[in-house]
Design a protein around this motif. Structure first.
Motif, short mmCIF file in Angstrom:
data_model
loop_
_atom_site.label_atom_id
_atom_site.label_comp_id
_atom_site.label_asym_id
_atom_site.label_seq_id
_atom_site.Cartn_x
_atom_site.Cartn_y
_atom_site.Cartn_z
N PRO A 17 0.81 -1.22 0.00
CA PRO A 17 0.00 0.00 0.00
C PRO A 17 0.84 1.27 0.00
O PRO A 17 0.47 2.27 -0.61
CB PRO A 17 -0.81 -0.13 1.28
N ARG B 174 0.52 4.27 -2.77
CA ARG B 174 0.32 5.68 -2.44
C ARG B 174 1.28 6.56 -3.23
O ARG B 174 0.91 7.61 -3.75
CB ARG B 174 0.52 5.90 -0.93
N PRO C 157 -5.97 2.54 8.59
CA PRO C 157 -4.67 3.19 8.36
C PRO C 157 -4.44 3.51 6.89
O PRO C 157 -3.89 4.57 6.55
CB PRO C 157 -3.64 2.18 8.87
N LEU C 158 -4.88 2.63 6.01
CA LEU C 158 -4.71 2.87 4.57
C LEU C 158 -5.48 4.11 4.14
O LEU C 158 -4.96 4.97 3.45
CB LEU C 158 -5.19 1.65 3.80
N ILE D 165 -6.48 6.70 6.00
CA ILE D 165 -5.87 7.92 6.53
C ILE D 165 -4.58 8.24 5.78
O ILE D 165 -4.34 9.39 5.40
CB ILE D 165 -5.59 7.77 8.05
N GLY D 166 -3.77 7.22 5.54
CA GLY D 166 -2.50 7.44 4.86
C GLY D 166 -2.68 8.00 3.46
O GLY D 166 -1.94 8.89 3.04
N PHE D 167 -3.68 7.50 2.73
CA PHE D 167 -3.93 7.99 1.37
C PHE D 167 -4.44 9.42 1.40
O PHE D 167 -3.92 10.30 0.70
CB PHE D 167 -5.00 7.10 0.68
N VAL E 57 0.92 12.01 9.54
CA VAL E 57 1.47 10.70 9.22
C VAL E 57 2.99 10.78 9.20
O VAL E 57 3.55 11.68 8.58
CB VAL E 57 0.95 10.20 7.86
N GLY E 58 3.62 9.86 9.88
CA GLY E 58 5.07 9.84 9.92
C GLY E 58 5.65 9.39 8.58
O GLY E 58 4.93 8.91 7.72
N ALA E 59 6.94 9.56 8.43
CA ALA E 59 7.59 9.11 7.19
C ALA E 59 7.42 7.61 7.06
O ALA E 59 7.57 6.87 8.02
CB ALA E 59 9.07 9.48 7.23
N ALA E 60 7.07 7.17 5.86
CA ALA E 60 6.85 5.74 5.65
C ALA E 60 8.17 5.00 5.81
O ALA E 60 9.21 5.47 5.37
CB ALA E 60 6.28 5.51 4.26
N PRO E 61 8.10 3.84 6.46
CA PRO E 61 9.32 3.05 6.59
C PRO E 61 9.75 2.55 5.20
O PRO E 61 8.92 2.27 4.36
CB PRO E 61 8.90 1.88 7.47
#
Lengths: 321, 79
Positions: free
Chosen positions: A59, A63, A94-95, A97-99, A172-176
């Motif tokens: 995901p 994004r 979470p998906l 919100i992240g999008f 949202v934090g930086a994606a790992p």
């Protein structure tokens, strides 16, 4: 290629169990054994092969692809990526919100959430084996169109105001960074992990679905559905959609049931409407999404899907045959 | 001691993941604290889009699906 499963079912049902092919139980047991062996062999193969290729698609990656696209491009990419991205409904929140936080249009996000559970490689593989390529193409194309139009509708109505307010405030934090699976060996290990994870999660649905399909196949009289859910009953399509809501199964469980219903003379459109409703319109999914969407928005979402599936049902009942 | 957080809204896979970490830690004799994080704002702060996610000492090491036994062992034994 699939004849080996018929042969196996013949041997087990009529040889080992000594059942008569002409009896209801014989016919049901044969259906059950043939479908179960076929489906599991297929599931393991397909999930493994897909796992080899998509160890990189997540995901987070989706994004990145969707960010900064124009609206219509985003809808089409969202449903396309939704179809090939592995995703579990428990990750919906979470998906979502992240999008949304990344600036992806709400409609594209919803299009992804519509298409993802409805179309996936497992569903496609099963449809191909049990129902043939024509119905498979029909199912996939319809699913994509319903997703794209759903996204466009939600943006067109400007429904952002019906997203829970806290969603817009979350940072949202930086994606790992995704860990790569480069070597063929690592990919195979990953793919095998996928097989045991997915099969472990869905085997019960498969057995339930095939069991129900077998019962329909063996015990329901030939003309029962033709009389009650046949082309002559105009209410059959909306009823199929309503019947699908409380039934929560993934695509894997519903395909064998669809196969049995088609065999009993239920029209294609009615069966498609039932399948889509079972897979995409589910109460648990709605309850999960309630965390991020206001009740009115869920109403529009569910209402649109129900209307879309009823339309699909009538349309294909009218043009098929 | 390693501080491990399992991020997830309480779905089955998240429970399994938390239990897996605890079991592996006990088997390896590693001292850990396992915390289940269900608050969405906190989960998102880690940038995790698919749950369950796993955070070891503040570092996101996993997102999406139940991790494999060997992977969990690697997290626990890495210093």
């Amino acid at each position: 290629m699939f004849r080996v499963f018929t042969w196996l079912a013949d041997r087990l049902t009529f040889g080992v169990l000594g059942l008569d092919a002409a009896t209801r139980s014989g016919s049901a047991v044969h259906f059950f054994i043939e479908d179960v062996t076929k489906i599991f062999a297929l599931l393991v193969t397909v999930i493994f092969v897909m796992g080899l290729f998509r160890s990189a698609l997540s995901p987070t990656r989706v994004r990145t692809y969707l960010e900064g696209r124009s609206r219509w491009a985003a809808y089409f990419m969202a449903v396309g990526l939704g179809a090939v991205t592995p995703f579990c409904s428990c990750s919906s929140v979470p998906l979502f919100i992240g999008f949304v936080e990344a600036g992806i249009p709400l409609g594209a996000t919803m299009a992804f959430l519509i298409a993802s559970p409805m179309i996936n490689e497992v569903a496609v593989a099963l449809l191909l084996t049990l129902l043939g390529w024509k119905l498979t193409a029909l199912y996939v194309a319809t699913g994509l169109v319903v997703g794209v139009l759903g996204g466009a509708l939600i943006d067109g109505l400007g429904l952002e105001r019906w997203v829970e307010d806290y969603v817009w405030k979350i940072r949202v934090g930086a994606a790992p960074t995704a860990t790569g699976h480069r070597s063929m060996r690592a990919r195979a290990v990953f793919a095998w992990g996928e097989v045991s994870e997915i099969v472990g999660r869905i085997w019960m649905y498969v057995l339930l679905g095939v069991g129900l399909g077998a019962a329909l196949h063996g015990f329901v009289p030939e003309d029962f559905f033709a009389r009650w859910a046949g082309a002559g009953n105009p209410l059959a399509v909306p009823l199929a959609v309503v019947a699908g809501v409380p039934m929560y199964a993934n695509a894997t469980g519903i395909v064998p049931v669809a196969e049995a219903l088609l065999g009993k003379g239920v029209p294609v459109g009615t069966v498609l409407a039932l399948m889509m409703s079972v897979v995409a319109l589910s109460l648990p999914e709605m309850i999960i999404l309630r965390k991020v969407l206001k009740a009115r928005m869920l109403g529009v979402f569910a209402g649109y899907l129900a209307l879309a599936f009823v339309t699909v049902g009538y349309l294909f009942n009218a043009i098929w045959l | 001691m390693k501080a491990i957080k399992v991020l997830g809204s309480g779905c089955r896979s998240c429970e399994l993941t938390a239990r897996l970490v605890e079991e592996e830690a006990r088997a390896l004799g590693v001292d850990v604290s396992v915390e289940k994080v269900t608050d969405m704002a906190e989960i998102m702060a880690y940038g995790v889009l698919s749950t369950p996610g796993v955070v070891v000492d503040g570092q996101v090491v996993h997102a999406g699906g139940v991790p494999r036994h060997e992977t969990v062992r690697d997290w626990l034994t890495a210093s």
